[in-house]
Design an enzyme around this catalytic site. Structure first.
Site, PDB file in Angstrom:
ATOM      1  CG  ASP A 251      -1.644  -1.338   1.349  1.00  0.00           C
ATOM      2  OD1 ASP A 251      -2.359  -1.705   0.422  1.00  0.00           O
ATOM      3  OD2 ASP A 251      -1.453  -2.023   2.380  1.00  0.00           O
TER       4      ASP A 251
ATOM      5  CG  HIS B 231      -3.320  -5.142   3.457  1.00  0.00           C
ATOM      6  ND1 HIS B 231      -2.900  -4.362   2.407  1.00  0.00           N
ATOM      7  CD2 HIS B 231      -3.719  -6.311   2.909  1.00  0.00           C
ATOM      8  CE1 HIS B 231      -3.027  -5.040   1.278  1.00  0.00           C
ATOM      9  NE2 HIS B 231      -3.527  -6.223   1.551  1.00  0.00           N
TER      10      HIS B 231
HETATM   11  P1  NAI Z   1      -2.012 -18.388  -3.821  1.00  0.00           P
HETATM   12  O1  NAI Z   1      -3.366 -18.965  -3.622  1.00  0.00           O
HETATM   13  O2  NAI Z   1      -1.411 -18.342  -5.189  1.00  0.00           O
HETATM   14  O3  NAI Z   1      -0.975 -19.156  -2.895  1.00  0.00           O
HETATM   15  C1  NAI Z   1      -1.225 -19.453  -1.550  1.00  0.00           C
HETATM   16  C2  NAI Z   1      -0.457 -20.716  -1.234  1.00  0.00           C
HETATM   17  O4  NAI Z   1      -0.557 -20.936   0.171  1.00  0.00           O
HETATM   18  C3  NAI Z   1      -0.969 -21.966  -1.925  1.00  0.00           C
HETATM   19  O5  NAI Z   1       0.088 -22.620  -2.594  1.00  0.00           O
HETATM   20  C4  NAI Z   1      -1.535 -22.802  -0.770  1.00  0.00           C
HETATM   21  O6  NAI Z   1      -1.374 -24.187  -0.980  1.00  0.00           O
HETATM   22  C5  NAI Z   1      -0.664 -22.312   0.379  1.00  0.00           C
HETATM   23  N1  NAI Z   1      -1.235 -22.553   1.716  1.00  0.00           N
HETATM   24  C6  NAI Z   1      -2.526 -22.514   2.104  1.00  0.00           C
HETATM   25  N2  NAI Z   1      -2.642 -22.834   3.397  1.00  0.00           N
HETATM   26  C7  NAI Z   1      -1.391 -23.069   3.850  1.00  0.00           C
HETATM   27  C8  NAI Z   1      -0.861 -23.466   5.100  1.00  0.00           C
HETATM   28  N3  NAI Z   1      -1.667 -23.696   6.152  1.00  0.00           N
HETATM   29  N4  NAI Z   1       0.470 -23.628   5.218  1.00  0.00           N
HETATM   30  C9  NAI Z   1       1.278 -23.429   4.153  1.00  0.00           C
HETATM   31  N5  NAI Z   1       0.837 -23.066   2.943  1.00  0.00           N
HETATM   32  C10 NAI Z   1      -0.482 -22.884   2.789  1.00  0.00           C
HETATM   33  O7  NAI Z   1      -2.068 -16.925  -3.182  1.00  0.00           O
HETATM   34  P2  NAI Z   1      -1.077 -15.705  -3.393  1.00  0.00           P
HETATM   35  O8  NAI Z   1      -1.510 -14.906  -4.549  1.00  0.00           O
HETATM   36  O9  NAI Z   1       0.318 -16.190  -3.337  1.00  0.00           O
HETATM   37  O10 NAI Z   1      -1.426 -14.822  -2.112  1.00  0.00           O
HETATM   38  C11 NAI Z   1      -1.160 -15.281  -0.803  1.00  0.00           C
HETATM   39  C12 NAI Z   1      -1.798 -14.393   0.238  1.00  0.00           C
HETATM   40  O11 NAI Z   1      -1.259 -13.090   0.190  1.00  0.00           O
HETATM   41  C13 NAI Z   1      -3.318 -14.204   0.063  1.00  0.00           C
HETATM   42  O12 NAI Z   1      -3.916 -14.298   1.340  1.00  0.00           O
HETATM   43  C14 NAI Z   1      -3.436 -12.800  -0.452  1.00  0.00           C
HETATM   44  O13 NAI Z   1      -4.692 -12.233  -0.125  1.00  0.00           O
HETATM   45  C15 NAI Z   1      -2.311 -12.131   0.295  1.00  0.00           C
HETATM   46  N6  NAI Z   1      -1.876 -10.847  -0.242  1.00  0.00           N
HETATM   47  C16 NAI Z   1      -1.532  -9.872   0.662  1.00  0.00           C
HETATM   48  C17 NAI Z   1      -1.083  -8.644   0.247  1.00  0.00           C
HETATM   49  C18 NAI Z   1      -0.713  -7.582   1.228  1.00  0.00           C
HETATM   50  O14 NAI Z   1      -0.448  -6.463   0.789  1.00  0.00           O
HETATM   51  N7  NAI Z   1      -0.676  -7.799   2.540  1.00  0.00           N
HETATM   52  C19 NAI Z   1      -0.961  -8.343  -1.185  1.00  0.00           C
HETATM   53  C20 NAI Z   1      -1.299  -9.431  -2.063  1.00  0.00           C
HETATM   54  C21 NAI Z   1      -1.746 -10.640  -1.590  1.00  0.00           C
END
Ligand code: NAI
Length: 328
Positions: free
Chosen positions: A159, A187
């Site tokens: 952000d 966030h």
């Molecule tokens: P994604 O769905 O591509 O990857 C998430 C991964 O986490 C998957 O491979 C899944 O198998 C794994 N996972 C799920 N539960 C798990 C657990 N208990 N232990 C270990 N691994 C686990 O999602 P992406 O795009 O990589 O995003 C990840 C997170 O980041 C989302 O929650 C998204 O909303 C968040 N995010 C936060 C931002 C921020 O500014 N704070 C910005 C962009 C995304």
């Protein structure tokens, strides 16, 4: 030669993980002279894809990458961890209520907090990226009573970077000329990007902009809704920019903010600026030698006060909800 730093990444097989791991291994997280061991945590269905990513990491022959371990066991993943990037989370699916989302993520972040408590190195630093990031960080922190609370942080650096970019585009300034921008609060869509103390080439940013309507009706909503705009355009959520922000967050935490500047981090409130103690809220912070301090003494005008209060109210409601669920 330096001992390698153990860096644990959860959700390693996800899209942020794919954009993140190569930059950690090439030295952008900690510095060009710091060797790293990577520990990748995935759920069982994600392990094979994480192994594929690890093959590619091997194929880069990164001089700083000393080892990669892949596991679905949090106790193994966080053993000796010096830095933990908690990226894996349960996304909100159609029809899911906020309570369901918080409960599902509590099922991830509570055990991970406990595993950090029981296994991580004494100097562990935690960054929560997975949403809802602030409250997930609070859940993990509450499950780790032996770790100093301030080591649990949530990411608002994306952000922060988005706000700098929008401000640079509006004013024609170089990104590098913009200092002291602040993201306050959660966030989420209620976050408040504050330019009243920001500087553009040494001049007050709000005075340079001199357009409160732009601030209220364009700048703030553009920054707050940028994630949705990326999904709309790309057909997938921000990944490379989120990974970049995670790198920036930890790099700044470890290596310090520049003189005359600060950054934004979601951190446990000490009560500063009327933010209730304990909730994990974004503040302006300076960092030095691996520690951070909230920038004190800023004048908060009415425009800012109302927006900070609204975002903090949302955070206290999330805290109350996870308390009711027995997650903290
Ligand atoms: P994604 O769905 O591509 O990857 C998430 C991964 O986490 C998957 O491979 C899944 O198998 C794994 N996972 C799920 N539960 C798990 C657990 N208990 N232990 C270990 N691994 C686990 O999602 P992406 O795009 O990589 O995003 C990840 C997170 O980041 C989302 O929650 C998204 O909303 C968040 N995010 C936060 C931002 C921020 O500014 N704070 C910005 C962009 C995304």
């Amino acid at each position: 030669t330096r001992t390698p730093v153990n860096v644990t990444v959860t959700g390693a097989a996800g899209q942020i993980g794919y954009a993140l791991l190569f930059r950690i291994a090439s030295g952008h997280l900690l510095g060009p002279d710091v060797p790293v061991n990577l520990r990748l945590l995935e759920i069982p269905q994600g392990v094979k894809a994480a192994e594929g990513t690890a093959m590619e990491l091997d194929d880069c022959a990164f001089p700083l990458l000393r080892g990669i371990e892949i596991t679905d066991d949090p106790n193994v993943a966080f053993a000796g961890a010096n830095v933990a990037l908690l990226v894996g989370a349960r996304p909100r699916t159609k029809g899911m209520e906020r309570g369901d989302l918080l409960a599902a993520n509590g099922g991830i972040f509570k055990p991970q907090g406990k595993a950090i408590n029981d296994n991580a190195a004494d100097d562990i630093k935690v960054l929560v990226v997975g949403n809802p990031a602030n409250t997930n960080a609070l859940i993990a922190q509450a499950a780790a009573p032996d770790v100093p609370a301030e080591r649990f942080t949530a990411m608002t650096r994306l952000d922060h970077n988005r706000a700098i970019s929008q401000l640079a585009a509006k004013t024609g300034a170089a990104v590098s000329d913009i200092k002291k921008l602040t993201i306050w609060g959660n966030h989420s869509a209620t976050q408040y990007p504050d330019i009243f103390h920001a500087e553009i080439a040494g001049k007050n940013a709000a005075e340079v902009v001199n357009d409160e309507a732009w601030l209220a009706d364009t700048f703030i909503p553009t920054v707050a809704k940028r994630g949705a705009a990326i999904i709309e355009a790309r057909g997938a959520s921000s990944a490379a920019s989120a990974a970049n922000a995670a790198i920036d967050h930890v790099h700044t935490w470890v290596n310090g903010t520049a003189a005359g500047d600060w950054t934004s981090m979601g951190i446990p409130s000490d009560g500063s600026y009327g933010v209730p103690e304990g909730i994990i809220s974004s503040f302006p912070v300076t960092t030095k030698d691996g520690t951070y301090e909230i920038v004190q003494g800023l004048d908060i005008n009415e425009f800012s006060r109302a927006r900070i209060d609204a975002s903090v109210k949302e955070l206290t409601e999330e805290r109350d909800a996870v308390r009711e669920l027995g997650l903290i």
